[in-house]
Enzyme design. Structure first.
Site, PDB file in Angstrom:
ATOM      1  CG  ASP A  67      -1.749   1.253   1.345  1.00 39.29           C
ATOM      2  OD1 ASP A  67      -2.782   1.360   0.675  1.00 39.29           O
ATOM      3  OD2 ASP A  67      -1.356   2.144   2.125  1.00 39.29           O
ATOM      4  CE  LYS A  78      -1.870   4.949   0.759  1.00 40.41           C
ATOM      5  NZ  LYS A  78      -2.171   4.801   2.198  1.00 40.41           N
ATOM      6  N   GLY A 108      -9.659   6.926   6.578  1.00 39.54           N
ATOM      7  CA  GLY A 108     -10.931   7.197   7.251  1.00 39.54           C
ATOM      8  C   GLY A 108     -11.920   7.845   6.311  1.00 39.54           C
TER       9      GLY A 108
END
Length: 426
Positions: free
Chosen positions: A199, A203, A300
């Protein structure tokens, strides 16, 4: 009026819908015209959802959105590779601007997607693909445009940062910290993409592509996860004046781009050492601006939705005023990625060796033969016939360290190589 097609009404999609409805009038004044969600693609129209909306907006047929000539902007929040990739390509071919939070697609297909968008005269925005609510994509392209970005360090995965924080502050072992993260919703039931470093690799590949204006192939990023970090490593790091973080690293060097993701010792006084729990941070250096750190919630529902809506606002302005930000040129360079074997680092090694005279001399002989010099040696408690020892090297070439490790494995005095962790002085 700007009409929006929303692909996905999951956690982030629901957050985006809520923000657009809650701040409808404020957003209208910011853009200069109304923003309206025209259609929402979902798998199950009859599924019960936690937000109030007009059910007539829902469709399970993507053609109702992608082939609707009245829809100006597609917001892709499905995630994953397929069918998201095909949907984005179809939207661009139909002349629709795209906003996405899909790090996998941008990391793997960014060059193709941006090229197609430039060809069709529309924009692709992806602020939410990296670090959730932290603004970094647009700052890299605009705010830091006067700079040559020389290095980027990132704590880019909240799951692993939460686990390492619990191990550091509460002495929890890896499995217990992972279970707690899953219980709190900070980790997926299958956390492999987070734990393995994949992950974070997506990025840092995206950030590097923007910073150095070159396409980074995710396969060229060296990736290690935190699966092998043990409490002993955490405690020894503290003893040596460091903390362990899963660090995403990107450096522009004369020999190529040094890009990697792995656990690292970082000095306990460095600002990144204070980034705990599920928070993310990006620490970069530009030749004009100097050191800059951006910090905030990296995941989130609402932090990510906030970044998506920011892109929607910008894309809507471009559509409304007829001035799309064509970013197909961002991959104009062809810088090569430096092979990990040629990277220089300091290393921490934790070994178990036989408790007998001459062992350290044999180890030092192997290291010296491979041009690896030692900064410090720590011998911990003796558990005859085994002695745990810790070695910290000076800066050495990775391939020389790996040659030494290969020799250790054939050295009778070395019982186990418990861990090897790079040391980043930042």
């Amino acid at each position: 009026m700007i009409k929006i097609g929303l692909l996905g009404l999951g956690t982030v999609g629901s957050g985006v819908y809520s923000i657009l409805e809650k701040h409808k009038e404020n957003l209208k004044s910011k853009v200069g015209t109304e923003l309206r969600i025209e259609k929402i693609l979902v798998k199950d129209i009859d599924k019960k959802r936690d937000i109030d909306f007009d059910k007539a907006l829902l469709t399970n047929n993507v053609e109702d959105i992608l082939e609707n000539p009245e829809i100006d902007l597609i917001v892709e929040l499905i995630g994953g590779e397929e069918p998201a990739y095909q949907y984005i390509v179809q939207a661009l071919k139909n002349g629709k601007a795209v906003v996405t939070a899909n790090k996998l697609l941008i990391a793997r297909y960014g060059q193709e997607i941006m090229g197609l968008a430039a060809e069709k005269g529309v924009s692709v925005s992806f602020e939410a693909s990296v670090a959730g609510g932290i603004p970094i994509i647009r700052p890299l392209r605009e705010s830091f445009a006067a700079n040559k970005i020389e290095r980027i360090y990132g704590i880019l995965n909240g799951t692993t940062n939460y686990i390492l924080t619990k191990m550091t502050e509460e002495g929890q072992d890896f499995q217990l910290a992972l279970k707690e993260a899953q219980k709190l919703g900070y980790a997926e039931s299958d956390p492999s993409s987070d734990i393995s470093g994949t992950d974070a690799a997506y990025k840092i590949a995206i950030l590097s592509s923007l910073a150095y204006e070159t396409a980074i192939d995710i396969k060229d990023v060296h990736i290690e996860g935190i699966e092998n970090i043990e409490i002993e490593d955490i405690e020894l790091a503290k003893e040596l004046g460091y903390l362990i973080k899963l660090l995403a690293i990107s450096k522009f060097t004369p020999d190529g781009i040094d890009i990697r993701v792995h656990p690292a010792f970082i000095p306990e006084y460095h600002p990144l050492a204070s980034v705990n729990d599920v928070y993310n941070a990006i620490y970069l250096y530009g030749d004009s601006v100097g050191d800059v750190m951006l910090y905030g919630q990296g995941a989130g529902q609402m932090p990510t939705a906030s970044a998506v809506v920011a892109d929607i606002i910008q894309a809507s302005k471009e559509i409304y005023y007829g001035s799309p930000d064509i970013n197909g040129h961002i991959y104009k360079n062809d810088h090569k990625v430096k092979d990990i074997s040629q990277v220089h680092n300091s290393f921490y090694l934790r070994l178990q060796v036989k408790d007998k005279p001459g062992v350290l001399a044999r180890i030092a002989e192997v290291l010296g033969r491979n041009q690896v010099s030692l900064a410090s040696v720590i011998q911990k408690h003796r558990y005859a016939p085994v002695v745990p020892i810790v070695l910290v090297t000076h800066q050495v070439k990775e391939e020389n360290l790996q040659k030494s490790i290969a020799e250790f494995k054939n050295l009778g005095e070395v019982i186990a190589i418990n861990n090897i962790i790079r040391v980043e002085e930042l």
